[in-house]
Structure formats: structure tokens, C-alpha cells
Design a protein around this motif. Structure first.
Motif, PDB file in Angstrom:
ATOM      1  N   PRO A  65       0.772  -1.306   0.040  1.00 27.54           N
ATOM      2  CA  PRO A  65      -0.014  -0.198   0.053  1.00 27.54           C
ATOM      3  C   PRO A  65       0.851   1.171   0.119  1.00 27.54           C
ATOM      4  O   PRO A  65       1.399   1.778   0.979  1.00 27.54           O
ATOM      5  CB  PRO A  65      -0.991  -0.096   1.196  1.00 27.54           C
ATOM      6  CG  PRO A  65      -0.314  -1.273   1.787  1.00 27.54           C
ATOM      7  CD  PRO A  65       0.727  -2.179   1.313  1.00 27.54           C
TER       8      PRO A  65
ATOM      9  N   LYS B 227      -4.852   0.871  -3.641  1.00 21.80           N
ATOM     10  CA  LYS B 227      -6.431   1.077  -3.970  1.00 21.80           C
ATOM     11  C   LYS B 227      -6.812   0.070  -3.104  1.00 21.80           C
ATOM     12  O   LYS B 227      -8.435   0.008  -2.538  1.00 21.80           O
ATOM     13  CB  LYS B 227      -6.537   0.809  -5.273  1.00 21.80           C
ATOM     14  CG  LYS B 227      -5.956   2.181  -6.030  1.00 21.80           C
ATOM     15  CD  LYS B 227      -5.936   1.728  -7.481  1.00 21.80           C
ATOM     16  CE  LYS B 227      -5.353   2.982  -8.504  1.00 21.80           C
ATOM     17  NZ  LYS B 227      -5.247   2.547  -9.668  1.00 21.80           N
TER      18      LYS B 227
ATOM     19  N   THR C 264      -7.483   0.841   0.527  1.00 25.59           N
ATOM     20  CA  THR C 264      -8.109   1.765   0.790  1.00 25.59           C
ATOM     21  C   THR C 264      -9.661   1.197   1.052  1.00 25.59           C
ATOM     22  O   THR C 264     -10.502   1.570   1.570  1.00 25.59           O
ATOM     23  CB  THR C 264      -8.102   2.936  -0.473  1.00 25.59           C
ATOM     24  OG1 THR C 264      -6.795   3.401  -0.138  1.00 25.59           O
ATOM     25  CG2 THR C 264      -9.224   3.813  -0.074  1.00 25.59           C
ATOM     26  N   GLU C 265      -9.829   0.234  -0.103  1.00 21.48           N
ATOM     27  CA  GLU C 265     -11.234  -0.055  -0.183  1.00 21.48           C
ATOM     28  C   GLU C 265     -11.636  -1.152   0.980  1.00 21.48           C
ATOM     29  O   GLU C 265     -12.614  -0.983   1.527  1.00 21.48           O
ATOM     30  CB  GLU C 265     -11.372  -1.144  -1.681  1.00 21.48           C
ATOM     31  CG  GLU C 265     -11.266  -0.342  -2.967  1.00 21.48           C
ATOM     32  CD  GLU C 265     -12.377   0.776  -2.982  1.00 21.48           C
ATOM     33  OE1 GLU C 265     -13.662   0.451  -2.453  1.00 21.48           O
ATOM     34  OE2 GLU C 265     -12.168   1.589  -3.599  1.00 21.48           O
TER      35      GLU C 265
ATOM     36  N   LYS D  85     -12.287   1.391   3.922  1.00 23.42           N
ATOM     37  CA  LYS D  85     -13.474   1.845   3.749  1.00 23.42           C
ATOM     38  C   LYS D  85     -14.705   0.993   3.990  1.00 23.42           C
ATOM     39  O   LYS D  85     -15.704   1.451   4.536  1.00 23.42           O
ATOM     40  CB  LYS D  85     -13.612   2.398   2.239  1.00 23.42           C
ATOM     41  CG  LYS D  85     -12.891   3.565   1.946  1.00 23.42           C
ATOM     42  CD  LYS D  85     -12.821   3.884   0.320  1.00 23.42           C
ATOM     43  CE  LYS D  85     -14.185   4.040  -0.219  1.00 23.42           C
ATOM     44  NZ  LYS D  85     -13.887   4.307  -1.818  1.00 23.42           N
TER      45      LYS D  85
ATOM     46  N   GLU E 146     -10.815   5.974   4.348  1.00 24.98           N
ATOM     47  CA  GLU E 146      -9.946   6.523   3.346  1.00 24.98           C
ATOM     48  C   GLU E 146      -8.904   7.436   3.627  1.00 24.98           C
ATOM     49  O   GLU E 146      -7.533   7.359   3.479  1.00 24.98           O
ATOM     50  CB  GLU E 146     -10.801   7.267   2.010  1.00 24.98           C
ATOM     51  CG  GLU E 146      -9.933   7.733   0.932  1.00 24.98           C
ATOM     52  CD  GLU E 146     -10.889   8.252  -0.332  1.00 24.98           C
ATOM     53  OE1 GLU E 146     -10.228   8.572  -1.421  1.00 24.98           O
ATOM     54  OE2 GLU E 146     -12.086   8.338   0.094  1.00 24.98           O
ATOM     55  N   LYS E 147      -9.250   8.204   4.717  1.00 25.36           N
ATOM     56  CA  LYS E 147      -8.323   9.047   5.341  1.00 25.36           C
ATOM     57  C   LYS E 147      -7.230   8.286   6.160  1.00 25.36           C
ATOM     58  O   LYS E 147      -6.082   8.576   6.102  1.00 25.36           O
ATOM     59  CB  LYS E 147      -9.025  10.014   6.464  1.00 25.36           C
ATOM     60  CG  LYS E 147      -9.745  11.221   5.583  1.00 25.36           C
ATOM     61  CD  LYS E 147     -10.405  12.354   6.788  1.00 25.36           C
ATOM     62  CE  LYS E 147     -11.276  13.351   6.140  1.00 25.36           C
ATOM     63  NZ  LYS E 147     -11.660  14.103   7.050  1.00 25.36           N
TER      64      LYS E 147
ATOM     65  N   SER F  57      -6.308   5.089   5.529  1.00 27.96           N
ATOM     66  CA  SER F  57      -5.636   4.618   4.317  1.00 27.96           C
ATOM     67  C   SER F  57      -4.479   5.507   3.964  1.00 27.96           C
ATOM     68  O   SER F  57      -3.425   5.040   3.888  1.00 27.96           O
ATOM     69  CB  SER F  57      -6.620   4.190   3.395  1.00 27.96           C
ATOM     70  OG  SER F  57      -5.640   3.436   2.393  1.00 27.96           O
ATOM     71  N   MET F  58      -4.769   6.518   3.603  1.00 32.21           N
ATOM     72  CA  MET F  58      -3.869   7.671   2.937  1.00 32.21           C
ATOM     73  C   MET F  58      -2.796   7.959   3.943  1.00 32.21           C
ATOM     74  O   MET F  58      -1.462   8.060   3.754  1.00 32.21           O
ATOM     75  CB  MET F  58      -4.461   8.710   2.507  1.00 32.21           C
ATOM     76  CG  MET F  58      -5.267   8.751   1.237  1.00 32.21           C
ATOM     77  SD  MET F  58      -4.469   8.257  -0.150  1.00 32.21           S
ATOM     78  CE  MET F  58      -5.129   6.616  -0.356  1.00 32.21           C
TER      79      MET F  58
ATOM     80  N   GLN G 142      -0.521   4.627   4.522  1.00 32.10           N
ATOM     81  CA  GLN G 142       0.148   4.497   2.909  1.00 32.10           C
ATOM     82  C   GLN G 142       1.403   5.900   2.948  1.00 32.10           C
ATOM     83  O   GLN G 142       2.416   5.313   2.451  1.00 32.10           O
ATOM     84  CB  GLN G 142      -0.666   4.691   1.866  1.00 32.10           C
ATOM     85  CG  GLN G 142      -1.626   3.518   1.724  1.00 32.10           C
ATOM     86  CD  GLN G 142      -2.408   3.513   0.458  1.00 32.10           C
ATOM     87  OE1 GLN G 142      -1.969   3.665  -0.626  1.00 32.10           O
ATOM     88  NE2 GLN G 142      -3.892   3.665   0.494  1.00 32.10           N
TER      89      GLN G 142
END
Length: 357
Positions: free
Chosen positions: A310, A318, A321-322, A325, A333-334, A336-337, A340
């Protein structure tokens, strides 16, 4: 810098100079041009190999791909931190490095055609797998194209955004993991070939570099010489050279010079260390095939692990993130970012440690 590197650098500059000079003529034909970045993109057919996509074997492949994608994601993260902790706490014994491919610096220019061929094949099959999986999951493919980044080729396909975003989580993971899985499978196919064929065909070990003030250096052994035997033991593999060095501290080394003549050198090392960087020496007839096999493994293994990790722009990113989510629709999503971004910085740190080690 040797002559071939000068020629390569001049050709590289001329090529990109011409691309930038003809930028305005290329853009109406679907090209996007930036310094060292060239992309060709166009609308493509919506369905890719529908008979294959709907077949039972491909449906089974997609389920396997989901598992392989998650395993590769774990493997990619593990690799990054294995290198970091290894180089921090055990720098002398850690042999795994994350070094960028820089022609003429970290790799020989003679390997470059095989790297580009392996990369082109691997990336094309990767993106083709995405496209077929999209068709398998009833999602249209809206566009595709090719990328040239510096000297490295790439390819891409783009599923229809709205259809992809509204599809189920398993469908998304199947599409994203299909490319990772094909690279992992190719790496598995070429691994035994890359491991065993070079030793089978090797006729010695060619010296690529000599460490200053080492035993080899003091014996006037030079880069370009081929080690044929040490104390009568044939040295056509790395293990055979290690075995020969460990059996004694005084060595009679039979070498093949670059001009083809056979020479004998005498060296001594109480630490059983000769002080040379070596690689296999192949007959000219099989060398291209073996280099291609080796780089097919390296490229596909690297693509599988690091594209699955990731790292914001990867397929693994991706997927990650999924999954988050699904766990937290509000903050997934936040989260995950943020994770990552941390992993990406860790990768950069691992590369920096590898280069400076």
C-alpha cells in the motif's frame, strides 16, 4: 564513466530533446509530453476477451488472485521493514538491498535491453489482466495506453470510474489483484529457471570489480578476468568459489583473461576472502536467454511485491483503501492515506539505507 555510458547518455539526451521539440505535433495524436515522461492514451474497446473473462478457469484465477494479492501486500510491507531493520541492526550480514535500477551505475548497460524487454512484457500482461478482470466483473474499460518514464516502458488500462466505484468490494479486489497475481505467477515460473539454469550453463565466474587492497588486488587480479578454478576446484558457481576459498588460505587461481589467454595467479587470505565482485560467465550463445530469464524473475517479483504494497499509487494501495472503507466508511480513506504515506516514506528510507550501505 566508460565510453558505452557516454554513448548511452548522449542518445538519451538526444531522444528526449527530440520528443520535447516535437511536443506540439505529438499532443494532437493523443500523446502527453513532459520532461522524461511520455504517455499515449486513447479510448479503447469496452470489453476485453469476453469469452476468456466469462470462462470458469478465469473465474477460478480471480479467486486465487485475491488471495495472492493480499499475500503479496503483506510480503511487500515485510520486505521494506526487513531491509530497514536488517541494515540498521545487522548491516554486515544483511544481503537484501532495495537499490534503484540505474543503467551504467547499479546495473551494467549490457543488461538494459533484457530489462526493458522483461518490463514491457510484464507490465503489458499485468494491465491486460486488469482489463479482462474488469470485463469478467461487468465493468467497461474506457481507455488504455502506454507510458515511457525515462527509459522504462509501461502500460495502463482504466475501467469506467462510476461503474468501478459502485461495484462490490470483491469485484474491486478481483480487478486490482488480477495484475498483481499475474506478476507473482510469472515470478514463480521464472524463479527455478533463474536459480538453476545459470549454474548449469556457467563456464566460470567473471570478475566485475576488485576491492582495493584486497587479496585479489594484491595479486593483480583485474575486472574482466574469469575465474576458472581455485586450487584445482572448478569455480562455475558462487557456492563452488566459496567452498574453494574456505578450504585453504593460499590459492592458486586459474583465470581467463579478456584476450582469451589463460593465466595463473597466486593469492593469500587468512579470512578466506578474495575481494572480488563476480557474476556468471556464460557462452555467448546462451547469455541472452539466461539474462532474459533472470530479469523476468527480478522484474515480476519486484512488480508483484511493490505494486501490492500500500504505497498510495499502487494497486495494493487501492485494495488497502477499499478494505479500510469497508471497515470504516467515515474515516477509512483518510486512515488509508495516512498509513500509506508512512509506508511510502519507509520505502524511501529503505532505499536510502541500501544505497549508503
Amino acid at each position: 564513466m566508460n565510453i558505452s555510458l557516454y554513448i548511452f547518455a548522449i542518445g538519451f539526451v538526444i531522444f528526449w530533446g527530440l520528443i520535447l521539440a516535437f511536443r506540439k505535433k505529438l499532443e494532437p495524436k493523443g500523446f502527453t509530453v513532459y520532461p522524461l515522461f511520455l504517455m499515449w492514451k486513447k479510448s479503447t474497446r469496452s470489453l476485453w476477451f469476453p469469452r476468456l473473462a466469462s470462462s470458469k478457469p478465469f473465474k477460478i484465477y480471480e479467486k486465487i488472485a485475491m488471495i495472492l494479492g493480499i499475500l503479496a501486500m503483506i510480503g511487500g510491507i515485510t520486505m521494506i521493514y526487513y531491509v530497514i531493520f536488517g541494515l540498521i541492526f545487522h548491516p554486515q550480514s544483511t544481503t537484501v538491498r532495495l537499490e534503484p535500477i540505474i543503467p551504467g551505475v547499479t546495473i551494467s548497460l549490457s543488461c538494459l535491453p533484457y530489462i526493458l524487454l522483461a518490463l514491457g512484457i510484464s507490465v503489458t500482461l499485468h494491465e491486460l489482466s486488469h482489463a479482462v478482470s474488469a470485463t469478467s466483473n461487468k465493468i467497461n474499460v474506457k481507455s488504455g495506453g502506454f507510458i515511457l518514464l525515462g527509459i522504462f516502458p509501461g502500460a495502463f488500462v482504466e475501467p469506467a470510474d462510476e461503474e468501478f466505484m459502485t461495484s462490490s468490494l470483491p469485484a474491486k479486489i478481483k480487478i486490482l489483484a488480477a495484475g498483481i497475481a499475474v506478476n507473482l505467477i510469472l515470478a514463480g515460473i521464472f524463479f527455478p529457471l533463474a536459480m538453476f539454469l545459470p549454474g548449469y550453463f556457467s563456464q566460470g565466474l567473471v570478475i566485475e570489480g576488485v576491492i582495493p587492497n584486497s587479496s585479489a588486488y594484491n595479486a593483480s587480479i583485474q575486472a574482466g578476468d574469469v575465474i576458472l578454478s581455485v586450487n584445482g576446484i572448478r569455480t562455475n558457481t558462487f557456492n563452488s568459489l566459496t567452498t574453494a576459498l574456505n578450504q585453504s588460505t593460499n590459492y592458486t587461481i586459474v583465470l581467463k583473461a579478456p584476450n582469451g589467454s589463460t593465466i595463473v595467479k597466486h593469492a593469500e587470505s587468512t579470512k578466506h576472502f578474495l575481494g572480488v565482485y563476480v557474476t556468471y560467465y556464460f557462452p555467448p550463445s546462451v547469455r541472452p536467454f539466461l539474462l532474459f530469464v533472470t530479469w523476468m524473475f527480478i522484474i515480476n517479483f519486484s512488480l508483484a511485491l511493490f505494486n501490492a504494497a500500500p504505497l498510495i499509487i499502487t494497486d495494493g494501495g487501492k485494495i488497502f483503501t477499499e478494505l479500510l472503507k469497508k471497515i470504516s466508511s467515515q474515516n477509512g480513506e483518510k486512515m488509508s492515506m495516512a498509513i500509506q504515506a508512512f509506508l511510502l516514506m519507509s520505502l524511501v528510507y529503505a532505499i536510502m539505507l541500501s544505497i549508503s550501505a
